[in-house]
Design a protein around this motif. Structure first.
Motif, PDB file in Angstrom:
ATOM      1  N   THR A 106     -44.588 100.598 -21.432  1.00 20.54           N
ATOM      2  CA  THR A 106     -43.770 101.774 -21.161  1.00 20.54           C
ATOM      3  C   THR A 106     -42.605 101.401 -20.255  1.00 20.54           C
ATOM      4  O   THR A 106     -42.784 100.760 -19.230  1.00 20.54           O
ATOM      5  CB  THR A 106     -44.610 102.883 -20.498  1.00 20.54           C
ATOM      6  N   VAL A 107     -41.404 101.811 -20.655  1.00 17.07           N
ATOM      7  CA  VAL A 107     -40.192 101.529 -19.895  1.00 17.07           C
ATOM      8  C   VAL A 107     -39.461 102.835 -19.645  1.00 17.07           C
ATOM      9  O   VAL A 107     -39.315 103.662 -20.550  1.00 17.07           O
ATOM     10  CB  VAL A 107     -39.264 100.566 -20.672  1.00 17.07           C
ATOM     11  N   LEU A 108     -39.002 103.021 -18.421  1.00 15.52           N
ATOM     12  CA  LEU A 108     -38.157 104.163 -18.077  1.00 15.52           C
ATOM     13  C   LEU A 108     -36.826 103.591 -17.612  1.00 15.52           C
ATOM     14  O   LEU A 108     -36.784 102.789 -16.679  1.00 15.52           O
ATOM     15  CB  LEU A 108     -38.783 105.002 -16.962  1.00 15.52           C
ATOM     16  N   GLU A 109     -35.761 103.967 -18.291  1.00 11.61           N
ATOM     17  CA  GLU A 109     -34.429 103.492 -17.917  1.00 11.61           C
ATOM     18  C   GLU A 109     -33.539 104.707 -17.752  1.00 11.61           C
ATOM     19  O   GLU A 109     -33.451 105.554 -18.644  1.00 11.61           O
ATOM     20  CB  GLU A 109     -33.874 102.574 -18.997  1.00 11.61           C
ATOM     21  N   VAL A 110     -32.889 104.812 -16.587  1.00  7.67           N
ATOM     22  CA  VAL A 110     -32.009 105.933 -16.284  1.00  7.67           C
ATOM     23  C   VAL A 110     -30.674 105.355 -15.849  1.00  7.67           C
ATOM     24  O   VAL A 110     -30.625 104.423 -15.042  1.00  7.67           O
ATOM     25  CB  VAL A 110     -32.587 106.804 -15.146  1.00  7.67           C
ATOM     26  N   GLU A 111     -29.600 105.920 -16.385  1.00  8.61           N
ATOM     27  CA  GLU A 111     -28.261 105.458 -16.005  1.00  8.61           C
ATOM     28  C   GLU A 111     -27.383 106.671 -15.751  1.00  8.61           C
ATOM     29  O   GLU A 111     -27.397 107.636 -16.508  1.00  8.61           O
ATOM     30  CB  GLU A 111     -27.662 104.606 -17.116  1.00  8.61           C
ATOM     31  N   ARG A 163     -18.865  99.507 -31.636  1.00  8.65           N
ATOM     32  CA  ARG A 163     -19.416  99.708 -30.296  1.00  8.65           C
ATOM     33  C   ARG A 163     -20.850 100.228 -30.350  1.00  8.65           C
ATOM     34  O   ARG A 163     -21.262 100.839 -31.327  1.00  8.65           O
ATOM     35  CB  ARG A 163     -18.531 100.678 -29.520  1.00  8.65           C
ATOM     36  N   ALA A 164     -21.572 100.000 -29.272  1.00 13.64           N
ATOM     37  CA  ALA A 164     -22.970 100.447 -29.170  1.00 13.64           C
ATOM     38  C   ALA A 164     -23.021 101.971 -29.096  1.00 13.64           C
ATOM     39  O   ALA A 164     -22.331 102.572 -28.274  1.00 13.64           O
ATOM     40  CB  ALA A 164     -23.629  99.841 -27.933  1.00 13.64           C
ATOM     41  N   PRO A 165     -23.859 102.601 -29.928  1.00 12.35           N
ATOM     42  CA  PRO A 165     -23.964 104.057 -29.900  1.00 12.35           C
ATOM     43  C   PRO A 165     -24.842 104.577 -28.759  1.00 12.35           C
ATOM     44  O   PRO A 165     -24.759 105.747 -28.395  1.00 12.35           O
ATOM     45  CB  PRO A 165     -24.595 104.386 -31.262  1.00 12.35           C
ATOM     46  N   VAL A 178     -27.494 103.068 -25.106  1.00 12.00           N
ATOM     47  CA  VAL A 178     -27.983 101.977 -24.258  1.00 12.00           C
ATOM     48  C   VAL A 178     -29.280 101.471 -24.873  1.00 12.00           C
ATOM     49  O   VAL A 178     -30.124 102.268 -25.284  1.00 12.00           O
ATOM     50  CB  VAL A 178     -28.249 102.486 -22.823  1.00 12.00           C
ATOM     51  N   GLY A 179     -29.436 100.174 -24.972  1.00 12.12           N
ATOM     52  CA  GLY A 179     -30.673  99.639 -25.542  1.00 12.12           C
ATOM     53  C   GLY A 179     -30.580  98.146 -25.761  1.00 12.12           C
ATOM     54  O   GLY A 179     -29.848  97.446 -25.063  1.00 12.12           O
ATOM     55  N   THR A 180     -31.304  97.658 -26.762  1.00 12.70           N
ATOM     56  CA  THR A 180     -31.330  96.236 -27.096  1.00 12.70           C
ATOM     57  C   THR A 180     -30.734  96.053 -28.482  1.00 12.70           C
ATOM     58  O   THR A 180     -31.157  96.709 -29.431  1.00 12.70           O
ATOM     59  CB  THR A 180     -32.782  95.704 -27.075  1.00 12.70           C
ATOM     60  N   PHE A 181     -29.743  95.161 -28.588  1.00 15.13           N
ATOM     61  CA  PHE A 181     -29.027  94.938 -29.844  1.00 15.13           C
ATOM     62  C   PHE A 181     -29.754  93.910 -30.699  1.00 15.13           C
ATOM     63  O   PHE A 181     -30.192  92.871 -30.206  1.00 15.13           O
ATOM     64  CB  PHE A 181     -27.613  94.428 -29.543  1.00 15.13           C
ATOM     65  N   TYR A 182     -29.889  94.230 -31.984  1.00 16.76           N
ATOM     66  CA  TYR A 182     -30.459  93.293 -32.944  1.00 16.76           C
ATOM     67  C   TYR A 182     -29.502  93.145 -34.119  1.00 16.76           C
ATOM     68  O   TYR A 182     -28.992  94.134 -34.639  1.00 16.76           O
ATOM     69  CB  TYR A 182     -31.833  93.768 -33.448  1.00 16.76           C
ATOM     70  N   ARG A 183     -29.274  91.916 -34.529  1.00 18.47           N
ATOM     71  CA  ARG A 183     -28.348  91.612 -35.626  1.00 18.47           C
ATOM     72  C   ARG A 183     -28.986  91.761 -36.997  1.00 18.47           C
ATOM     73  O   ARG A 183     -28.275  91.838 -37.995  1.00 18.47           O
ATOM     74  CB  ARG A 183     -27.809  90.196 -35.484  1.00 18.47           C
ATOM     75  N   ALA A 184     -30.325  91.768 -37.076  1.00 16.65           N
ATOM     76  CA  ALA A 184     -31.034  91.797 -38.359  1.00 16.65           C
ATOM     77  C   ALA A 184     -32.021  92.959 -38.373  1.00 16.65           C
ATOM     78  O   ALA A 184     -32.444  93.437 -37.319  1.00 16.65           O
ATOM     79  CB  ALA A 184     -31.773  90.477 -38.572  1.00 16.65           C
ATOM     80  N   VAL A 201     -27.622  96.099 -24.162  1.00 17.03           N
ATOM     81  CA  VAL A 201     -26.241  96.569 -24.269  1.00 17.03           C
ATOM     82  C   VAL A 201     -26.096  97.929 -23.612  1.00 17.03           C
ATOM     83  O   VAL A 201     -27.064  98.685 -23.502  1.00 17.03           O
ATOM     84  CB  VAL A 201     -25.763  96.641 -25.745  1.00 17.03           C
ATOM     85  N   GLU A 202     -24.889  98.219 -23.198  1.00 18.01           N
ATOM     86  CA  GLU A 202     -24.533  99.500 -22.593  1.00 18.01           C
ATOM     87  C   GLU A 202     -23.953 100.421 -23.652  1.00 18.01           C
ATOM     88  O   GLU A 202     -23.462  99.962 -24.679  1.00 18.01           O
ATOM     89  CB  GLU A 202     -23.462  99.281 -21.504  1.00 18.01           C
ATOM     90  N   TYR A 203     -23.947 101.708 -23.381  1.00 20.80           N
ATOM     91  CA  TYR A 203     -23.299 102.670 -24.264  1.00 20.80           C
ATOM     92  C   TYR A 203     -21.823 102.312 -24.397  1.00 20.80           C
ATOM     93  O   TYR A 203     -21.158 101.993 -23.421  1.00 20.80           O
ATOM     94  CB  TYR A 203     -23.445 104.094 -23.700  1.00 20.80           C
ATOM     95  N   ASP A 204     -21.306 102.313 -25.608  1.00 23.18           N
ATOM     96  CA  ASP A 204     -19.901 102.073 -25.931  1.00 23.18           C
ATOM     97  C   ASP A 204     -19.453 100.628 -25.716  1.00 23.18           C
ATOM     98  O   ASP A 204     -18.276 100.319 -25.772  1.00 23.18           O
ATOM     99  CB  ASP A 204     -18.994 103.039 -25.150  1.00 23.18           C
TER     100      ASP A 204
END
Length: 155
Positions: free
Chosen positions: A39-44, A76-78, A80-86, A138-141
């Motif tokens: 479980t992960v909680l991320e707040v920005e 651009r990133a839609p 906040v999260g982790t980017f995957y190319r595949a 990655v960050e939003y946008d």
């Protein structure tokens, strides 16, 4: 012996911990990320462009590549999260440098809270650079892929 907690109970505990942590810190907090097992909680918080008088300026983001060069477009990133190319580990990437892509084409995925969000190009173009490594946060946008607009050719 410890009794396993439900994901909701773990998340509630992380929320309480985040609230206490933010209350105890001096100065504005931009991001908090807490993890307990899976479980992960991320707040920005998004810092307003005009800070309050006397407030220290917000630090510039240190992570991430610079924006694409002038004359280039960026996908651009839609979220906040982790980017995957595949689409899955071991699969071919959605796009590679040199590929011609169309508007609306899926070019990657950003995982946020166990949800896979498709990243789509909003304009056609040729991929000239992938700006983010596979599996990188990655960050939003944040620019993820640099495109040469359709119809242009670099020298």
């Amino acid at each position: 012996m410890s009794v396993p907690q439900s994901p909701d109970a773990v998340l509630d505990g992380l929320r309480r911990l985040a609230h206490r942590l933010v209350a105890e810190l001096a100065g504005p907090v931009r991001r908090v990320r807490l993890r307990s097992g899976e479980t992960v909680l991320e707040v920005e918080w998004h810092v307003p462009a005009q800070a309050a008088p006397g407030a220290a300026p917000a630090p510039a983001p240190s992570a991430g590549p610079p924006p694409p060069e002038p004359g280039r477009l960026a996908v651009r990133a839609p979220v906040v999260g982790t980017f995957y190319r595949a689409p899955e580990p071991g699969a071919a990437p959605f796009v590679a440098v040199g590929d011609l892509i169309r508007s609306g084409q899926v070019v990657g995925i950003v995982e946020a809270m166990k949800l896979m969000n498709e990243v789509t190009a909003d304009q056609a173009g040729r991929v000239v650079e992938v700006l983010v490594h596979d599996g990188q946060p990655v960050e939003y946008d944040q620019p993820l892929i640099a495109l040469e607009p359709a119809g242009q050719r670099s020298g």
